[in-house]
Scaffold this motif. Structure first.
Motif, PDB file in Angstrom:
ATOM      1  N   SER A 109      69.214 -94.870  -7.048  1.00 23.45           N
ATOM      2  CA  SER A 109      67.811 -94.663  -6.668  1.00 23.45           C
ATOM      3  C   SER A 109      66.881 -95.697  -7.286  1.00 23.45           C
ATOM      4  O   SER A 109      65.711 -95.431  -7.500  1.00 23.45           O
ATOM      5  N   ALA A 110      67.443 -96.874  -7.584  1.00 25.11           N
ATOM      6  CA  ALA A 110      66.636 -98.028  -8.009  1.00 25.11           C
ATOM      7  C   ALA A 110      65.880 -97.787  -9.293  1.00 25.11           C
ATOM      8  O   ALA A 110      64.793 -98.281  -9.468  1.00 25.11           O
ATOM      9  N   SER A 111      66.467 -97.015 -10.208  1.00 27.31           N
ATOM     10  CA  SER A 111      65.793 -96.835 -11.486  1.00 27.31           C
ATOM     11  C   SER A 111      65.872 -98.115 -12.299  1.00 27.31           C
ATOM     12  O   SER A 111      66.817 -98.884 -12.171  1.00 27.31           O
ATOM     13  N   ILE A 112      64.896 -98.336 -13.150  1.00 22.31           N
ATOM     14  CA  ILE A 112      64.895 -99.535 -13.987  1.00 22.31           C
ATOM     15  C   ILE A 112      66.102 -99.518 -14.921  1.00 22.31           C
ATOM     16  O   ILE A 112      66.668-100.564 -15.256  1.00 22.31           O
ATOM     17  N   ILE A 181      62.656 -87.770 -10.717  1.00 21.08           N
ATOM     18  CA  ILE A 181      62.085 -88.701 -11.698  1.00 21.08           C
ATOM     19  C   ILE A 181      62.428 -88.291 -13.128  1.00 21.08           C
ATOM     20  O   ILE A 181      62.836 -89.145 -13.928  1.00 21.08           O
ATOM     21  N   PRO A 182      62.328 -87.009 -13.502  1.00 22.72           N
ATOM     22  CA  PRO A 182      62.762 -86.642 -14.858  1.00 22.72           C
ATOM     23  C   PRO A 182      64.224 -86.974 -15.137  1.00 22.72           C
ATOM     24  O   PRO A 182      64.585 -87.331 -16.259  1.00 22.72           O
ATOM     25  N   GLY A 185      64.790 -90.525 -16.390  1.00 19.56           N
ATOM     26  CA  GLY A 185      64.419 -90.907 -17.746  1.00 19.56           C
ATOM     27  C   GLY A 185      62.998 -90.567 -18.154  1.00 19.56           C
ATOM     28  O   GLY A 185      62.788 -89.852 -19.124  1.00 19.56           O
ATOM     29  N   PRO A 186      61.965 -91.032 -17.432  1.00 17.57           N
ATOM     30  CA  PRO A 186      60.590 -90.840 -17.914  1.00 17.57           C
ATOM     31  C   PRO A 186      60.195 -89.367 -17.965  1.00 17.57           C
ATOM     32  O   PRO A 186      60.521 -88.605 -17.068  1.00 17.57           O
ATOM     33  N   ARG A 187      59.509 -89.000 -18.999  1.00 17.85           N
ATOM     34  CA  ARG A 187      59.006 -87.630 -19.129  1.00 17.85           C
ATOM     35  C   ARG A 187      57.506 -87.638 -18.846  1.00 17.85           C
ATOM     36  O   ARG A 187      56.679 -87.748 -19.740  1.00 17.85           O
ATOM     37  N   ILE A 188      57.166 -87.560 -17.583  1.00 13.30           N
ATOM     38  CA  ILE A 188      55.769 -87.596 -17.154  1.00 13.30           C
ATOM     39  C   ILE A 188      55.463 -86.277 -16.463  1.00 13.30           C
ATOM     40  O   ILE A 188      56.231 -85.837 -15.593  1.00 13.30           O
ATOM     41  N   ALA A 226      52.169 -98.139 -16.829  1.00 11.87           N
ATOM     42  CA  ALA A 226      53.514 -97.559 -16.918  1.00 11.87           C
ATOM     43  C   ALA A 226      53.819 -96.703 -15.693  1.00 11.87           C
ATOM     44  O   ALA A 226      54.925 -96.764 -15.140  1.00 11.87           O
ATOM     45  N   TYR A 227      52.845 -95.895 -15.231  1.00  8.64           N
ATOM     46  CA  TYR A 227      53.039 -95.076 -14.035  1.00  8.64           C
ATOM     47  C   TYR A 227      53.298 -95.970 -12.817  1.00  8.64           C
ATOM     48  O   TYR A 227      54.183 -95.694 -11.998  1.00  8.64           O
ATOM     49  N   LEU A 228      52.499 -97.020 -12.691  1.00  9.14           N
ATOM     50  CA  LEU A 228      52.641 -97.914 -11.542  1.00  9.14           C
ATOM     51  C   LEU A 228      53.982 -98.635 -11.576  1.00  9.14           C
ATOM     52  O   LEU A 228      54.664 -98.739 -10.542  1.00  9.14           O
ATOM     53  N   ASP A 229      54.378 -99.109 -12.758  1.00  7.19           N
ATOM     54  CA  ASP A 229      55.675 -99.772 -12.890  1.00  7.19           C
ATOM     55  C   ASP A 229      56.807 -98.846 -12.451  1.00  7.19           C
ATOM     56  O   ASP A 229      57.762 -99.278 -11.789  1.00  7.19           O
ATOM     57  N   LEU A 230      56.721 -97.571 -12.823  1.00  5.74           N
ATOM     58  CA  LEU A 230      57.760 -96.605 -12.462  1.00  5.74           C
ATOM     59  C   LEU A 230      57.866 -96.463 -10.946  1.00  5.74           C
ATOM     60  O   LEU A 230      58.961 -96.534 -10.370  1.00  5.74           O
ATOM     61  N   LEU A 231      56.736 -96.267 -10.262  1.00  9.85           N
ATOM     62  CA  LEU A 231      56.766 -96.080  -8.806  1.00  9.85           C
ATOM     63  C   LEU A 231      57.193 -97.356  -8.084  1.00  9.85           C
ATOM     64  O   LEU A 231      57.822 -97.296  -7.027  1.00  9.85           O
ATOM     65  N   VAL A 232      56.869 -98.520  -8.651  1.00 15.02           N
ATOM     66  CA  VAL A 232      57.330 -99.780  -8.078  1.00 15.02           C
ATOM     67  C   VAL A 232      58.839 -99.916  -8.252  1.00 15.02           C
ATOM     68  O   VAL A 232      59.569-100.289  -7.330  1.00 15.02           O
TER      69      VAL A 232
END
Length: 388
Positions: A109-112, A181-182, A185-188, A226-232
């Motif tokens: 899913s194209a995670s960083i 998304i969780p 990795g990211p906990r948003i 950081a939010y924008l980088d994640l969605l990109v």
């Protein structure tokens, strides 16, 4: 079944590389296209979200060595990031034994994290391919409006009604925010990220104003970045960078931001039908993003996409730099009687593009002047695809 252009490119990469990573958002059709490819060669498919399939890889080298003569398809590979280290050894061993290509197809899913892991351990052994939702070059001309409204995720596009399509997209967004998304990795907080994503949909095709978004969400600018980088990174948002090679002009330096799939943008805004979309202020900018996604998908490999805007008002919606350096300047108009504005002429005088086009919703192709053609999105996509 909608035939995907990416199928041919995927087969070529698998035939010429030991490992291929097919990256894209969930539900975009990665598994379907991988299983179609598997029908034509000895292969084995493992879904790493399945406990049973993960158990098979408790000793990955032992299990995978027993299938060295097959194409091994590993779905949701980001669930086992430590696997990359094992794959490196297996690929190198296979090379020494004469098995140099067609070993592993990794779906993610194209995670960083996936990109970082594979880049660190499989450098020189892996090729990347991005799979986007269905674009306008892959559907009939009569279905382009449905694609624009519903977006290119297959289950949304092919739903039985606009209402069913909107419900699918709303559920997709909720699942992505609350579960997927969780897991990456990211906990948003899901609600915070939903609000941010919805703000981007409201400002579709707008210049990024991180300070304004930060004030609206009650966070700081670094958090917005950081939010924008994640969605990109997840291929859900496009950050279209400004053209920067003309040092003689005062250029806009902020990127433009788009929710990449038009259907998801509409779902975030509660738009479920063509009538609702055409009555909404976002219609023009949504069409712009829709056009850009299709043209970016069909452009020759190695092409770069930018926009151009100067402080004096010269502007080009989309500037495609083709391999070899030729520029195509593209203006995007939602009107059936498009007109080229002064800003487009000024920008073309600055950059001297090889071709100039205006994309509009009609089907006829005709010259607006001696240098600029008006044409449909489908026709321009065919022109670009012919250069591949």
């Amino acid at each position: 079944m909608i035939k995907r252009h990416i199928a041919t490119e995927l087969a070529e990469l698998v035939d010429t590389n030991p490992a291929v990573a097919l990256l894209g958002p969930r539900q975009v059709g990665k598994t379907t296209i991988a299983l179609e490819l598997a029908q034509n060669r000895p292969s084995i498919y493992l879904d790493l979200e399945s406990d049973a399939d993960r158990a098979k890889l408790s000793d990955p080298e032992l299990y995978l060595a027993g299938h060295a003569d097959k194409l091994v398809i590993l779905d949701e590979v980001h669930r086992l990031p430590d696997l990359f280290q094992n794959l490196r050894g297996l690929i190198d061993r296979g090379r020494r034994e004469g098995r140099k290509t067609g070993r592993y197809l990794l779906l993610g899913s194209a995670s960083i994290d996936l990109l970082k892991q594979s880049g660190e351990t499989l450098a020189g052994r892996i090729a990347y391919l991005e799979m986007q939702p269905i674009d306008a070059s892959e559907v009939a001309l009569t279905s382009v409006n449905d694609l624009w409204v519903r977006g290119g995720f297959p289950d949304s596009l092919l739903a039985s009604s606009d209402r069913a399509s909107l419900r699918w997209r709303q559920n997709f967004i909720r699942t992505y925010l609350e579960r997927d998304i969780p897991q990456l990795g990211p906990r948003i907080p899901a609600e915070t990220l939903r609000r941010f994503w919805t703000m981007l949909a409201h400002h579709q095709a707008g210049l990024l104003n991180a300070a304004s978004l930060a004030r609206s969400l009650g966070v700081d600018g670094k958090t917005i970045a950081a939010y924008l980088d994640l969605l990109v990174d997840l291929l859900l948002v496009r950050r279209l960078e400004p053209w920067h090679a003309n040092a003689g002009k005062r250029l806009v330096k902020s990127p433009k931001v788009y929710v990449r799939d038009s259907g998801l943008a509409h779902a975030l805004l509660g738009i479920g039908s063509l009538e609702e979309l055409l009555a909404h202020p976002v219609a023009g900018s949504s069409f712009e993003g829709f056009v850009i996604e299709t043209l970016a998908a069909v452009a020759p490999h190695g092409s770069e996409c930018h926009f151009y805007r100067t402080a004096a008002g010269a502007e080009i919606d989309l500037l495609i730099t083709l391999p070899g350096g030729k520029l195509w300047a593209i203006e995007i108009k939602r009107s059936l009687s498009p007109k080229v504005e002064k800003g487009f002429h000024l920008a073309c005088d600055d950059l001297k593009p090889a071709r100039r086009f205006v994309v509009y919703p009609g089907s006829e192709r005709y010259p607006l002047n001696t240098e600029t053609d008006a044409l449909s999105l489908t026709a321009l996509a065919e022109d670009l695809a012919a250069l591949r």
